[in-house]
Motif scaffolding. Structure first.
Motif, mmCIF file in Angstrom:
data_model
loop_
_atom_site.group_PDB
_atom_site.id
_atom_site.type_symbol
_atom_site.label_atom_id
_atom_site.label_comp_id
_atom_site.label_asym_id
_atom_site.label_seq_id
_atom_site.Cartn_x
_atom_site.Cartn_y
_atom_site.Cartn_z
ATOM 1 N N LYS A 1 0.836 -1.211 0.000
ATOM 2 C CA LYS A 1 0.000 0.000 0.000
ATOM 3 C C LYS A 1 0.873 1.265 0.000
ATOM 4 O O LYS A 1 0.540 2.253 -0.644
ATOM 5 N N LYS A 2 1.977 1.211 0.735
ATOM 6 C CA LYS A 2 2.897 2.353 0.757
ATOM 7 C C LYS A 2 3.450 2.611 -0.642
ATOM 8 O O LYS A 2 3.519 3.751 -1.097
ATOM 9 N N TRP B 1 -8.893 -13.685 9.606
ATOM 10 C CA TRP B 1 -8.302 -12.360 9.434
ATOM 11 C C TRP B 1 -8.314 -11.968 7.962
ATOM 12 O O TRP B 1 -8.739 -10.869 7.612
ATOM 13 N N TYR B 2 -7.851 -12.858 7.086
ATOM 14 C CA TYR B 2 -7.783 -12.518 5.664
ATOM 15 C C TYR B 2 -9.181 -12.368 5.066
ATOM 16 O O TYR B 2 -9.389 -11.558 4.161
ATOM 17 N N GLN B 3 -10.133 -13.088 5.583
ATOM 18 C CA GLN B 3 -11.519 -12.924 5.155
ATOM 19 C C GLN B 3 -11.970 -11.477 5.403
ATOM 20 O O GLN B 3 -12.604 -10.857 4.541
ATOM 21 N N LYS B 4 -11.598 -10.940 6.578
ATOM 22 C CA LYS B 4 -11.932 -9.532 6.882
ATOM 23 C C LYS B 4 -11.181 -8.580 5.951
ATOM 24 O O LYS B 4 -11.734 -7.562 5.526
ATOM 25 N N GLN C 1 -13.097 -8.654 2.693
ATOM 26 C CA GLN C 1 -14.394 -7.996 2.820
ATOM 27 C C GLN C 1 -14.265 -6.479 2.910
ATOM 28 O O GLN C 1 -15.137 -5.755 2.440
ATOM 29 N N SER C 2 -13.175 -6.007 3.506
ATOM 30 C CA SER C 2 -12.975 -4.560 3.650
ATOM 31 C C SER C 2 -12.175 -3.971 2.492
ATOM 32 O O SER C 2 -11.821 -2.801 2.535
ATOM 33 N N GLN C 3 -11.897 -4.769 1.488
ATOM 34 C CA GLN C 3 -11.080 -4.360 0.336
ATOM 35 C C GLN C 3 -9.731 -3.807 0.783
ATOM 36 O O GLN C 3 -9.221 -2.830 0.256
ATOM 37 N N GLY C 4 -9.177 -4.443 1.805
ATOM 38 C CA GLY C 4 -7.847 -4.107 2.279
ATOM 39 C C GLY C 4 -7.762 -2.961 3.256
ATOM 40 O O GLY C 4 -6.663 -2.570 3.645
ATOM 41 N N THR C 5 -8.900 -2.442 3.701
ATOM 42 C CA THR C 5 -8.847 -1.310 4.631
ATOM 43 C C THR C 5 -8.733 -1.760 6.085
ATOM 44 O O THR C 5 -8.227 -1.031 6.914
ATOM 45 N N ASP C 6 -9.210 -2.975 6.410
ATOM 46 C CA ASP C 6 -9.157 -3.488 7.782
ATOM 47 C C ASP C 6 -8.056 -4.538 7.868
ATOM 48 O O ASP C 6 -8.238 -5.681 7.441
ATOM 49 N N LEU C 7 -6.924 -4.140 8.420
ATOM 50 C CA LEU C 7 -5.790 -5.056 8.566
ATOM 51 C C LEU C 7 -5.571 -5.482 10.015
ATOM 52 O O LEU C 7 -4.597 -6.158 10.309
ATOM 53 N N GLU C 8 -6.474 -5.103 10.893
ATOM 54 C CA GLU C 8 -6.308 -5.447 12.299
ATOM 55 C C GLU C 8 -6.821 -6.861 12.563
ATOM 56 O O GLU C 8 -7.629 -7.391 11.825
ATOM 57 N N SER C 9 -6.345 -7.440 13.648
ATOM 58 C CA SER C 9 -6.758 -8.822 14.015
ATOM 59 C C SER C 9 -8.130 -8.826 14.637
ATOM 60 O O SER C 9 -8.584 -7.933 15.230
#
Length: 154
Positions: free
Chosen positions: A84-85, A140-143, A146-154
Motif C-alpha cells: 500500500k505504501k 483475518w484474511y476474510q476480513k 471484505q474490507s477491500q484491504g482497509t481493515d488489517l487489524e486482528s
C-alpha cells in the motif's frame, strides 16, 4: 538472506542481522518489497501483481482444535502495508495473492512446512483424516478481503 556463489551453481546464504526470519531462515523484508515495487515500476511503468506471498511455518493444532497463527497474520499485514505504501507513491498494483489457501506439500519439507489459511490435519507419516481446519489467519484474511484491504487489524 542474501547469497553469494561459492562455486559455479552453489550458493551460501548470509543472514541479514537487521531482518527477522521464518522457521526456515528465509528473510522477512516488507520494506524490501516496497522498495522493489517502486524500483520495478519506475523502470518499466507496468502494473505489478504479487502471485505468491506467504509464510511457511510450523503450525500447531491446539487441544481446542484451532491453529493460532498470529505470526502469519503479522507477516501478511506487514507486506500488505508495504504494498500500500508503494501504491501511495504511484505504483499500480493489480493484485495481491497470498500463498496458499490450503496447506500443501512442500517439495523439500513435506507437510511440516505449512503455508495455508486452512490447516490439513496430517503428518508426513500419517495421513489421518486430512481434516481441514480454518486457522486464525483465515478469518483475518476474510476480513481483509471484505474490507477491500482497509481493515488489517486482528
Amino acid at each position: 538472506m542474501s547469497g553469494y556463489e561459492t562455486q559455479p551453481g552453489f550458493f551460501e546464504m548470509c543472514k541479514n542481522p537487521n531482518l527477522d526470519t521464518t522457521d526456515w531462515d528465509w528473510a522477512i523484508d516488507p520494506t524490501g518489497l516496497e522498495y522493489i515495487f517502486r524500483d520495478i515500476y519506475c523502470r518499466y511503468e507496468k502494473p505489478l501483481m504479487i502471485t505468491e506471498n506467504g509464510l511457511g511455518a510450523y503450525d500447531e493444532l491446539t487441544k481446542d482444535g484451532k491453529i493460532h497463527d498470529e505470526y502469519r497474520i503479522d507477516y501478511l499485514r506487514a507486506h500488505i502495508k508495504a504494498m500500500k505504501k508503494a501504491m501511495n507513491y504511484g505504483v499500480e498494483v493489480l493484485a495481491y495473492c497470498p500463498w496458499s489457501a490450503v496447506d500443501l506439500l512442500s517439495t523439500s519439507n513435506g507437510v511440516k512446512k505449512r503455508y495455508g489459511f486452512i490447516y490439513v490435519d496430517r503428518t508426513d507419516d500419517d495421513p489421518k483424516e486430512c481434516a481441514r481446519i480454518r486457522k486464525d489467519s483465515f478469518y483475518w484474511y476474510q476480513k481483509v478481503i471484505q474490507s477491500q484491504g482497509t481493515d488489517l487489524e486482528s
